[in-house]
Design an enzyme around this catalytic site. Structure first.
Site, PDB file in Angstrom:
ATOM      1  N   ARG A 141       0.862  -1.187   0.000  1.00 33.72           N
ATOM      2  CA  ARG A 141       0.000   0.000   0.000  1.00 33.72           C
ATOM      3  C   ARG A 141       0.896   1.234   0.000  1.00 33.72           C
ATOM      4  O   ARG A 141       1.499   1.585   1.012  1.00 33.72           O
ATOM      5  CB  ARG A 141      -0.929  -0.013   1.221  1.00 33.72           C
ATOM      6  CG  ARG A 141      -1.957  -1.130   1.205  1.00 33.72           C
ATOM      7  CD  ARG A 141      -2.869  -1.057   0.005  1.00 33.72           C
ATOM      8  NE  ARG A 141      -3.970  -2.004   0.068  1.00 33.72           N
ATOM      9  CZ  ARG A 141      -4.871  -2.150  -0.892  1.00 33.72           C
ATOM     10  NH1 ARG A 141      -4.779  -1.416  -2.009  1.00 33.72           N
ATOM     11  NH2 ARG A 141      -5.848  -3.025  -0.786  1.00 33.72           N
TER      12      ARG A 141
ATOM     13  N   ALA B 141     -11.011  -7.281  -0.374  1.00 33.24           N
ATOM     14  CA  ALA B 141     -11.844  -6.078  -0.376  1.00 33.24           C
ATOM     15  C   ALA B 141     -11.749  -5.392  -1.729  1.00 33.24           C
ATOM     16  O   ALA B 141     -10.831  -5.653  -2.511  1.00 33.24           O
ATOM     17  CB  ALA B 141     -11.397  -5.119   0.735  1.00 33.24           C
TER      18      ALA B 141
ATOM     19  N   GLU C 207     -15.094  -9.936  -5.269  1.00 32.33           N
ATOM     20  CA  GLU C 207     -13.765  -9.689  -4.705  1.00 32.33           C
ATOM     21  C   GLU C 207     -13.165 -10.954  -4.102  1.00 32.33           C
ATOM     22  O   GLU C 207     -11.963 -11.201  -4.237  1.00 32.33           O
ATOM     23  CB  GLU C 207     -13.838  -8.580  -3.646  1.00 32.33           C
ATOM     24  CG  GLU C 207     -14.194  -7.220  -4.194  1.00 32.33           C
ATOM     25  CD  GLU C 207     -13.193  -6.701  -5.219  1.00 32.33           C
ATOM     26  OE1 GLU C 207     -12.007  -7.065  -5.138  1.00 32.33           O
ATOM     27  OE2 GLU C 207     -13.604  -5.928  -6.106  1.00 32.33           O
TER      28      GLU C 207
ATOM     29  N   GLU D 201      -9.659 -12.164  -5.688  1.00 29.77           N
ATOM     30  CA  GLU D 201      -8.453 -12.054  -4.883  1.00 29.77           C
ATOM     31  C   GLU D 201      -8.023 -13.371  -4.238  1.00 29.77           C
ATOM     32  O   GLU D 201      -6.832 -13.560  -3.978  1.00 29.77           O
ATOM     33  CB  GLU D 201      -8.638 -10.978  -3.805  1.00 29.77           C
ATOM     34  CG  GLU D 201      -8.832  -9.589  -4.406  1.00 29.77           C
ATOM     35  CD  GLU D 201      -8.731  -8.477  -3.385  1.00 29.77           C
ATOM     36  OE1 GLU D 201      -8.705  -8.771  -2.171  1.00 29.77           O
ATOM     37  OE2 GLU D 201      -8.674  -7.305  -3.800  1.00 29.77           O
TER      38      GLU D 201
ATOM     39  N   GLU E 178      -1.398  -5.910  -7.188  1.00 30.17           N
ATOM     40  CA  GLU E 178      -1.933  -7.254  -6.984  1.00 30.17           C
ATOM     41  C   GLU E 178      -1.030  -8.339  -7.556  1.00 30.17           C
ATOM     42  O   GLU E 178      -1.120  -9.507  -7.158  1.00 30.17           O
ATOM     43  CB  GLU E 178      -3.334  -7.352  -7.589  1.00 30.17           C
ATOM     44  CG  GLU E 178      -4.365  -6.498  -6.857  1.00 30.17           C
ATOM     45  CD  GLU E 178      -5.739  -6.599  -7.484  1.00 30.17           C
ATOM     46  OE1 GLU E 178      -5.827  -7.122  -8.615  1.00 30.17           O
ATOM     47  OE2 GLU E 178      -6.710  -6.158  -6.854  1.00 30.17           O
TER      48      GLU E 178
END
Length: 208
Positions: free
Chosen positions: A68, A80, A97, A101, A148
Site C-alpha cells: 500500500r 476487499a 472480490e 483475490e 496485486e
C-alpha cells in the site's frame, strides 16, 4: 438514551470539486456551523467499498498481503474492493472480490459490520461481510496487475490475527474491524444472529 448514529446534514453555502481522480475526488464545502459561522471543509469523495472476512471450517481467515503505497507498507488484509458501479449490490461485489483475490466461493454470507473508515476527512463507507462454507472457485484465476501482481495469499488462525491486532502488528482497517467484530459476535449472540447478507445499508443504498 439510545446510542445510535443518526443522519443529519448542515447547511452548505457553497461547494466545489478542486480535484477529480480515477476513482475518487476531493470536495470543498462551506458549511454553516451551529453558531452561524461558515467553515470550509475539504474531504475525499469515495464510492464505497466491501470487504470479506472469509472463515474456513478450521477457524482460519483468508488473508492477503499487499503493498500500500500511501503508508509505505505491505499490509495483511482481508479481500476487499470498491463499489465500482453506482447502486451495485454490495453482496455481489463482495462475492466478486473473494473470487478475484482468493479464488474462493462461500455458501453462507452475513453482514458482519458497517463502518465509515475516516469520517473526518472522507465519506468512504465499508460493509464487512462474514463468509463461511468456503470452497475453491471454479474457472480460471483472475488476471492480476499492478500491486496485486505481488500479492500473497494465506489462511491464518483467527486467534493469531487477534493477537497481531492487539500487539500493534496488523493495521489494515477492514482486517482489524472484521476480526474483532467476529470475536465479539462469537461471544455475543452467535454468528447466526448476524444481519442477513442483503440487509439495508443506508450509507450506500442498493437494489436487491
Amino acid at each position: 438514551m439510545t446510542i445510535k448514529d443518526t443522519p443529519q446534514e448542515w447547511e452548505i453555502r457553497a461547494t466545489e470539486t478542486p480535484f477529480v481522480g480515477n476513482k475518487t475526488s476531493v470536495r470543498t464545502d462551506d458549511v454553516v456551523m451551529p453558531d452561524g459561522h461558515v467553515a470550509r471543509r475539504d474531504y475525499q469523495v469515495h464510492p464505497g467499498s466491501v470487504a470479506v472476512l472469509a472463515l474456513d471450517d478450521e477457524g482460519r481467515v483468508v488473508v492477503i498481503r499487499q503493498y500500500r503505497h500511501p503508508v509505505r507498507h505491505k499490509l495483511w488484509e482481508i479481500p476487499a474492493g470498491l463499489l465500482d458501479v453506482p447502486g451495485e449490490n454490495p453482496l455481489h461485489a463482495a462475492q466478486r472480490e473473494l473470487y478475484e483475490e482468493a479464488h474462493v466461493k462461500a455458501e453462507d454470507w452475513r453482514v458482519l459490520t458497517d463502518v465509515y473508515t475516516t469520517p473526518g476527512g472522507c465519506d468512504e463507507a465499508v460493509r464487512v461481510f462474514l463468509a463461511r462454507g468456503l470452497s475453491e472457485a471454479d474457472g480460471d484465476r483472475f488476471e492480476v496487475e499492478h500491486e496485486e501482481a505481488d500479492m500473497e495469499l494465506a489462511r491464518v488462525p483467527l486467534k493469531e490475527l487477534v493477537r497481531g491486532v492487539l500487539a500493534g502488528e496488523l493495521h489494515n482497517n477492514c482486517l482489524v474491524v472484521g476480526v474483532l467484530s467476529l470475536v465479539a459476535a462469537e461471544h455475543g449472540d452467535g454468528l447466526d444472529a448476524l444481519r442477513p447478507a442483503e440487509a439495508p445499508w443506508p450509507a450506500r443504498p442498493f437494489e436487491s
